[in-house]
Design a protein around this motif. Sequence first.
Motif: not given
Length: 251
Positions: A20-22, A28-29, A54-55, A162-167
């Motif tokens: 999911c993160l990938e 985003i890209e 992300l959710g 938000r994604v940065q926090r998960a990464l």
Amino acid sequence: MRTYRGKLTTEQIAKGIEECLENTERLIEDARALLKANRPSTASFALLCADQELGKVYVLQLMAIDLPKEQAGWQLWWKRFRGHEVKVTYANIFGIPELAEPSFSSIIEVIREDWLPSAGDLESLRQLCLYVDYSATEERWLSPREISMQVAGDLMQKVVQRVQRALEAKQLGLLSAEALGIQHEELSNVLAEITQLEEVGTLYSAPLDDKVSSAWQRCWRRLILEGIVTLSNDYLIMGIPWREFIEEKRQ
């Protein structure tokens, strides 16, 4: 493809989080490329899809904490995993580290009372990014032309944050199978209590918040002492530098 609603192992859930993160990063890209091509509405659609992916990370994290014993519990988590509004809500409210914010029950209260209606609005916005529809409220046709470069740019900034926090959580090791296993062992009981309160409409409980806080503290202590996470010297746990946190718990 048949829709799966069965159980998963912690290892399978950790792999799902990674996927999911990938996919979030890929979307985003794609959105960046669309913005360069002056396609703000389609870029915004990709960003809102990224937000939903992300959710799923947070849904899966809680699924791993719960690991239901009954099929009904698994079906509930899969319903959340595939529900558009639920995924948007989790992406916006649940910042991993949950481990840094122990007040679980009050977070869930915010989700139910404040974010679910907003999540519905965001899903409507996602549809507007691609499709023409008639607005009963405004009594006019709406089209993807309504989405400006400014809207898309603002959305990009928010989703990337938000994604940065998960990464960062992934980099620390908080989303590995080993870390999720510890979270299950320390947090599953309090998550079950929260669920029971939610079912009867009572979400805030000071004693339960104390239990949640204690459970997260035990969880963090194990994650550190068992070498599951990698922390910088200045990393804070519940507002305390992690080395001080460990020493405090030893006393």
